[in-house]
Scaffold this motif. Structure first.
Motif, mmCIF file in Angstrom:
data_model
loop_
_atom_site.group_PDB
_atom_site.id
_atom_site.type_symbol
_atom_site.label_atom_id
_atom_site.label_comp_id
_atom_site.label_asym_id
_atom_site.label_seq_id
_atom_site.Cartn_x
_atom_site.Cartn_y
_atom_site.Cartn_z
ATOM 1 N N ARG A 118 32.148 53.214 29.741
ATOM 2 C CA ARG A 118 32.003 51.773 29.507
ATOM 3 C C ARG A 118 31.005 51.148 30.480
ATOM 4 O O ARG A 118 30.165 50.321 30.100
ATOM 5 N N ALA A 119 31.086 51.567 31.741
ATOM 6 C CA ALA A 119 30.172 51.026 32.751
ATOM 7 C C ALA A 119 28.733 51.424 32.446
ATOM 8 O O ALA A 119 27.806 50.606 32.582
ATOM 9 N N LEU A 120 28.544 52.661 31.992
ATOM 10 C CA LEU A 120 27.198 53.147 31.700
ATOM 11 C C LEU A 120 26.617 52.445 30.474
ATOM 12 O O LEU A 120 25.437 52.057 30.463
ATOM 13 N N SER A 121 27.440 52.254 29.441
ATOM 14 C CA SER A 121 26.973 51.542 28.244
ATOM 15 C C SER A 121 26.601 50.104 28.582
ATOM 16 O O SER A 121 25.564 49.592 28.142
ATOM 17 N N GLY A 122 27.454 49.439 29.374
ATOM 18 C CA GLY A 122 27.151 48.075 29.779
ATOM 19 C C GLY A 122 25.933 47.995 30.668
ATOM 20 O O GLY A 122 25.130 47.059 30.570
ATOM 21 N N ALA A 123 25.760 49.002 31.531
ATOM 22 C CA ALA A 123 24.618 49.021 32.440
ATOM 23 C C ALA A 123 23.308 49.171 31.679
ATOM 24 O O ALA A 123 22.287 48.583 32.064
ATOM 25 N N MET A 124 23.313 49.952 30.600
ATOM 26 C CA MET A 124 22.105 50.118 29.791
ATOM 27 C C MET A 124 21.606 48.776 29.288
ATOM 28 O O MET A 124 20.410 48.473 29.325
ATOM 29 N N VAL A 125 22.542 47.941 28.823
ATOM 30 C CA VAL A 125 22.178 46.624 28.290
ATOM 31 C C VAL A 125 21.784 45.679 29.424
ATOM 32 O O VAL A 125 20.734 45.021 29.369
ATOM 33 N N ALA A 126 22.605 45.615 30.465
ATOM 34 C CA ALA A 126 22.366 44.674 31.556
ATOM 35 C C ALA A 126 21.075 44.986 32.307
ATOM 36 O O ALA A 126 20.298 44.073 32.632
ATOM 37 N N ALA A 127 20.836 46.259 32.584
ATOM 38 C CA ALA A 127 19.629 46.634 33.320
ATOM 39 C C ALA A 127 18.380 46.300 32.518
ATOM 40 O O ALA A 127 17.392 45.804 33.064
ATOM 41 N N GLU A 128 18.424 46.569 31.220
ATOM 42 C CA GLU A 128 17.260 46.283 30.373
ATOM 43 C C GLU A 128 17.002 44.779 30.293
ATOM 44 O O GLU A 128 15.855 44.327 30.411
ATOM 45 N N HIS A 129 18.045 43.973 30.109
ATOM 46 C CA HIS A 129 17.875 42.524 30.026
ATOM 47 C C HIS A 129 17.350 41.946 31.330
ATOM 48 O O HIS A 129 16.571 40.984 31.323
ATOM 49 N N SER A 130 17.757 42.522 32.446
ATOM 50 C CA SER A 130 17.343 41.978 33.741
ATOM 51 C C SER A 130 15.860 42.190 34.017
ATOM 52 O O SER A 130 15.275 41.490 34.848
ATOM 53 N N ARG A 131 15.241 43.142 33.315
ATOM 54 C CA ARG A 131 13.831 43.429 33.578
ATOM 55 C C ARG A 131 12.931 42.245 33.230
ATOM 56 O O ARG A 131 11.862 42.095 33.808
ATOM 57 N N GLY A 132 13.344 41.426 32.277
ATOM 58 C CA GLY A 132 12.549 40.252 31.923
ATOM 59 C C GLY A 132 12.788 39.073 32.844
ATOM 60 O O GLY A 132 12.121 38.035 32.721
ATOM 61 N N ILE A 133 13.731 39.226 33.771
ATOM 62 C CA ILE A 133 14.101 38.112 34.654
ATOM 63 C C ILE A 133 13.770 38.405 36.108
ATOM 64 O O ILE A 133 13.230 37.558 36.827
ATOM 65 N N VAL A 134 14.092 39.627 36.541
ATOM 66 C CA VAL A 134 13.900 40.011 37.942
ATOM 67 C C VAL A 134 12.919 41.180 38.012
ATOM 68 O O VAL A 134 13.063 42.155 37.282
ATOM 69 N N ALA A 135 11.926 41.062 38.882
ATOM 70 C CA ALA A 135 10.927 42.118 39.024
ATOM 71 C C ALA A 135 11.552 43.355 39.662
ATOM 72 O O ALA A 135 12.583 43.283 40.336
ATOM 73 N N ASP A 136 10.921 44.507 39.431
ATOM 74 C CA ASP A 136 11.375 45.733 40.076
ATOM 75 C C ASP A 136 11.298 45.569 41.594
ATOM 76 O O ASP A 136 10.376 44.949 42.125
ATOM 77 N N ARG A 137 12.266 46.152 42.271
ATOM 78 C CA ARG A 137 12.352 46.022 43.723
ATOM 79 C C ARG A 137 11.991 47.335 44.401
ATOM 80 O O ARG A 137 12.186 48.404 43.823
ATOM 81 N N PRO A 138 11.506 47.288 45.637
ATOM 82 C CA PRO A 138 11.240 48.535 46.371
ATOM 83 C C PRO A 138 12.535 49.283 46.662
ATOM 84 O O PRO A 138 13.623 48.699 46.650
#
Length: 255
Positions: free
Chosen positions: A67-87
């Motif tokens: 469940r955490a991995l499925s949710g992370a796939m969606v959340a991580a992808e959506h966050s890319r349009g909001i927060v830039a990649d970090r070092p």
């Protein structure tokens, strides 16, 4: 026919390519060193950590991980349009802060922290894919990011059998992506169970939580750099990725 063709592909002889593979193998071997030192400090061994978790937690860990991995796939992808990649250092710092908050409250808060950490780890892997010239929004690269999670884990002495390098090529569709999540979850749940047990160690509390998350983030970032470094090497050189992978695995399994 494809299997037969793969067998007759010539070995890698280019000294430049071989040197790059040697560097990737060295990086892979070093990836789990920090985690193993941490576990030694906490006490016990990787094999005994899962046994320290309560039985209900162990039995429900695989489902919680999926469940955490499925949710992370969606959340991580959506966050890319909001927060830039970090070092890398910032990702380690952020997950360490999450681990400190989780460890401060014991096993209960550590379980609550788990999906947030998984999302952060996946987002960090996506950022490394982008850094190597791959599009994290594509289905193919999303699968490759999952394959990084399918590696043996920082506490397993199983370098040569990492699914991140040996997973078969598949047709990339929604259902197959979901199927891959289901296949990754059992392996990742064992890794995360070890993390939870170490994080919930008596006395150390928040300090252990921060240290465990920092170490795990370092590990998966390094594995992502090996994985996507190999793919970029194949892309830029025109060499067959499967042959390069075999060269890498040969170095990882050589005693």
């Amino acid at each position: 026919m494809e299997a037969v063709m793969a067998e007759i592909l010539p070995p890698v002889t280019d000294p430049v390519l071989l040197k790059q593979i040697d560097l990737l193998a060295k990086r892979h071997r070093a990836a789990g060193g920090v985690v193993m030192h941490l576990i030694g400090y906490i006490g016990g061994s990787a094999e005994s950590l899962l046994g320290k978790l309560p039985a209900p937690v162990r039995s429900g860990l695989e489902g919680a991980t999926e469940r955490a991995l499925s949710g992370a796939m969606v959340a991580a992808e959506h966050s890319r349009g909001i927060v830039a990649d970090r070092p890398d250092w910032m990702n380690r710092t952020l997950t360490a802060a999450m681990g400190a908050a989780g460890g401060a409250g014991g096993l209960g808060s550590s379980l609550a922290e788990l999906p947030f950490t998984v999302t952060m780890l996946l987002r960090a892997i996506q950022g490394i894919a982008a850094e190597h010239g791959f599009d994290p929004a594509s289905e193919e690269v999303r699968v490759e990011c999952l394959r990084v999670f399918a590696s043996a884990g920082p506490l397993d002495d199983d370098d040569g059998m990492d699914l991140s390098f040996l997973a078969a090529r598949t047709t990339i569709t929604g259902p197959s992506l979901k199927s891959l999540v289901a296949k990754v979850a059992p392996r990742l749940s064992a890794v995360l169970g070890q993390k939870l047990a170490a994080q919930a160690a008596p006395v150390l509390g928040a300090v252990a939580g921060a240290a465990v998350n920092y170490s795990f983030t370092s590990y998966y970032q390094e594995i992502a750099r090996v994985h996507f470094g190999l793919k970029r090497l194949a892309r830029d050189s025109g060499a067959d990725e499967g042959v390069l992978r075999e060269e890498l695995v040969a170095r990882l399994t050589k005693k």
